[in-house]
Enzyme design. Structure first.
Site, PDB file in Angstrom:
ATOM      1  N   TYR A   4      17.091   5.566  -7.196  1.00 21.89           N
ATOM      2  CA  TYR A   4      15.935   4.691  -6.985  1.00 21.89           C
ATOM      3  C   TYR A   4      14.672   5.263  -7.632  1.00 21.89           C
ATOM      4  O   TYR A   4      13.888   4.524  -8.232  1.00 21.89           O
ATOM      5  CB  TYR A   4      15.715   4.416  -5.495  1.00 21.89           C
ATOM      6  CG  TYR A   4      16.838   3.610  -4.877  1.00 21.89           C
ATOM      7  CD1 TYR A   4      17.272   2.423  -5.450  1.00 21.89           C
ATOM      8  CD2 TYR A   4      17.479   4.040  -3.722  1.00 21.89           C
ATOM      9  CE1 TYR A   4      18.306   1.688  -4.899  1.00 21.89           C
ATOM     10  CE2 TYR A   4      18.510   3.304  -3.152  1.00 21.89           C
ATOM     11  CZ  TYR A   4      18.920   2.134  -3.745  1.00 21.89           C
ATOM     12  OH  TYR A   4      19.940   1.411  -3.195  1.00 21.89           O
ATOM     13  N   GLU A  13      15.529   0.309   1.977  1.00 18.24           N
ATOM     14  CA  GLU A  13      15.551   1.488   2.842  1.00 18.24           C
ATOM     15  C   GLU A  13      16.793   2.285   2.494  1.00 18.24           C
ATOM     16  O   GLU A  13      17.822   1.724   2.103  1.00 18.24           O
ATOM     17  CB  GLU A  13      15.524   1.121   4.317  1.00 18.24           C
ATOM     18  CG  GLU A  13      16.798   0.525   4.824  1.00 18.24           C
ATOM     19  CD  GLU A  13      16.726   0.147   6.293  1.00 18.24           C
ATOM     20  OE1 GLU A  13      17.777   0.200   6.940  1.00 18.24           O
ATOM     21  OE2 GLU A  13      15.651  -0.224   6.770  1.00 18.24           O
TER      22      GLU A  13
END
Length: 169
Positions: free
Chosen positions: A130, A118
């Site tokens: 990411y 997260e």
């Protein structure tokens, strides 16, 4: 690019004195990078008390300084990145990428089918990092993070699935 060595710290290695030094260094990096929500050495050590939590860390081979780490969980087919960080003066040198790759390879070798994490929706650098590594958003946790101005920020849940070909190795 800095030459690094990646090592693993887990429950069995926390029984020696060297582990205390590593945990102290991790906590020091935490306090510099995550001023308002840094994890202490004791908190990190308590995470390692659970057999599914792990840490890999990078040291600069030249001066043996701890310069980055990845704290993660691996339970059955899911791995989850809890924290990944690099010292400020070592950022943008590929260290976090090497840690992420090493963690993914270790988890995949022991049965992980995907990695979850997260991230704050306003952490644009982390989101770009990411996405560059194949993560895709799969959900949103609305108003998950408390901001210091009393507002809230959403958490984005991201995953990277391992393809079947890699899992077969």
């Amino acid at each position: 690019m800095t030459d690094i060595q990646i090592s693993k710290l887990d429950k069995t290695s926390t029984q020696d004195n060297g582990a205390d030094k590593i945990l102290a260094q991790l906590a020091q990096i935490e306090s510099k990078l995550f001023v308002h929500d840094a994890w202490s050495a004791a908190q990190i050590n308590s995470l390692l008390a659970q057999p599914f939590n792990h840490i890999i860390y990078a040291t600069d081979e030249l001066n043996q300084r701890l310069i980055g780490y990845c704290i993660y969980s691996h339970i059955f087919e899911d791995a989850e990145i809890l924290k990944i960080a690099t010292c400020l003066d070592y950022q943008q040198q590929g260290i976090a990428s090497q840690l992420l790759t090493a963690m993914a390879q270790m988890c995949q070798a022991t049965g992980a089918e995907r990695v979850l994490l997260e991230v704050r929706e306003d952490n644009y650098a982390a989101l770009a990092f990411y996405q560059k590594h194949g993560f895709e958003q799969i959900a949103v946790r609305k108003n998950y993070y408390n901001n210091h101005d009393m507002t809230k920020t959403h958490a984005l849940i991201m995953q990277r699935k391992f393809n079947a070909k890699l899992n077969a190795k």
